[in-house]
Design an enzyme around this catalytic site. Structure first.
Site, short mmCIF file in Angstrom:
data_model
loop_
_atom_site.label_atom_id
_atom_site.label_comp_id
_atom_site.label_asym_id
_atom_site.label_seq_id
_atom_site.Cartn_x
_atom_site.Cartn_y
_atom_site.Cartn_z
N GLU A 13 116.85 12.71 -51.37
CA GLU A 13 117.35 11.48 -50.75
C GLU A 13 118.78 11.66 -50.25
O GLU A 13 119.16 11.10 -49.22
CB GLU A 13 117.31 10.32 -51.78
CG GLU A 13 115.94 10.01 -52.31
CD GLU A 13 115.01 9.48 -51.25
OE1 GLU A 13 114.47 10.33 -50.49
OE2 GLU A 13 114.80 8.27 -51.15
N THR A 65 117.03 6.67 -42.01
CA THR A 65 117.76 6.14 -43.16
C THR A 65 119.27 6.29 -42.93
O THR A 65 120.06 5.40 -43.24
CB THR A 65 117.34 6.90 -44.44
OG1 THR A 65 115.93 6.75 -44.59
CG2 THR A 65 118.03 6.36 -45.68
#
Ligand code: HSE
Length: 323
Positions: free
Chosen positions: A137, A191
């Site tokens: 992430e 993102t």
């Protein structure tokens, strides 16, 4: 960590890690929940050596450079903590569309570290696996590790990250009637881009609203009070900066609330949206409303209607044992 085993008898495994809805409205970077039957399927093989290969057999396109693949930092973090080098071949068999907002990258990195842990006879706890998967992430979000997708993808259910330093992972109960409709419109929002638009600081009055909602959400989950969960799923901090990526966002929310959804929010960093419902029939109807909404803007969308699942990453039947 438990004692390290040598490489035997299992060398190859096939695993599934589910898609997830992060943030759950008010819980930016600290809460996420697990979808049912949508996710990534990976097979992972280990052997003697020190090489990592990632083979993509899915229909999605993934970076050719493995340094840009979220699986790489997650696997490296696992191996560094394990302390024994090994050859690892990861084959991505099925993949949620990248950039979907339902934890596509998290499902891959979660599946990879879960598979290694199974192959090596569970040297690490699930919480450590969350830490390793978070490295993926970090790669795609512009440097901030967060676990609101990898947490529920590994553990299942609703997961709260009470803190990151040190990581404090809390599983919350999932009310039986809890389900949702998710629409993934055919638009790309990375993102990184969705995080770059966020303010670095927020006014106290907004913080007060947001932590009231987070507390209400946790209380609602603990008590199985779906109405309280619904009215607490409101995001006054992040959504105002992200909703412009999603055509007609406010109008869509009005439509789904009108047909009976309890709440609607952006799923993760978007562009997916999810609506909380208290039954599957309603969730199906809300999914149709979402589909029709995006078509008005000439945007096709994939609709997922799902109960919130208590099951996280798991082994699939094939390749369980290759002696
Ligand atoms: N909490 C993250 C975000 C989820 O909203 O940016 C997406 O990785």
């Amino acid at each position: 960590m438990k004692n390290k085993s040598t490489f035997a008898p299992m060398r190859k495994i096939r695993v599934f890690a589910p898609a997830t809805v992060a943030n759950m409205g008010c819980g930016f970077d600290i809460m996420g929940m697990t979808l049912d039957a949508v996710g990534d399927v990976l097979s992972v093989e280990i052997g003697e050596g020190d090489d990592l290969k990632i083979i993509n057999k899915s229909k999605q396109s993934l970076p050719d450079d493995i340094e840009q693949n979220v699986i790489t930092p997650a696997v490296r973090a696992f191996v560094a903590a394990y302390g024994v080098p090994m050859d690892i071949t990861v084959t991505v068999e099925h993949k949620i569309a990248p950039g979907s907002g339902i934890g596509s990258s998290a499902a891959s990195s979660s599946a990879a570290v879960y598979a290694l842990n199974e192959l090596l006879d569970h040297p690490f706890t699930d919480e450590r696996l969350v830490e390793f998967a978070m490295e993926g992430e970090k790669l795609i979000s512009g440097g901030t590790p967060h676990a609101d997708n990898v947490g529920p993808s590994i553990l299942g259910g609703v997961v709260l990250l009470r803190g990151y330093d040190p990581l404090d992972v809390v599983r919350l109960p999932v009310p039986g009637r809890f389900c949702c409709a998710v629409a993934h419109p055919d638009i790309m929002v990375s993102t990184r881009e969705a995080r770059e638009v966020l303010p670095k600081e927020i006014p106290l009055r907004l913080a007060v609203k947001q932590w009231g909602n987070v507390a209400g959400l946790v209380a609602g989950l603990a008590e199985g009070d779906v109405a309280l969960i619904g009215r607490s799923m409101k995001d006054v901090v992040v959504e105002p900066y992200r909703k412009h990526f999603i055509p007609g966002f406010d109008e869509l929310r009005n439509k789904v609330l009108e047909v009976g959804a309890l709440a609607m929010n952006i799923s993760g960093a978007g562009p997916s949206v999810f609506a909380l419902c208290d039954n599957m029939t309603l969730a199906d109807k809300v999914g149709e409303v979402m589909k029709a909404h995006f078509l008005q803007y000439n945007i096709d969308s994939r609709i997922y209607v799902s109960k919130i699942s208590n099951r996280g990453a798991r082994t699939l039947a094939d390749y369980n044992f290759e002696g």
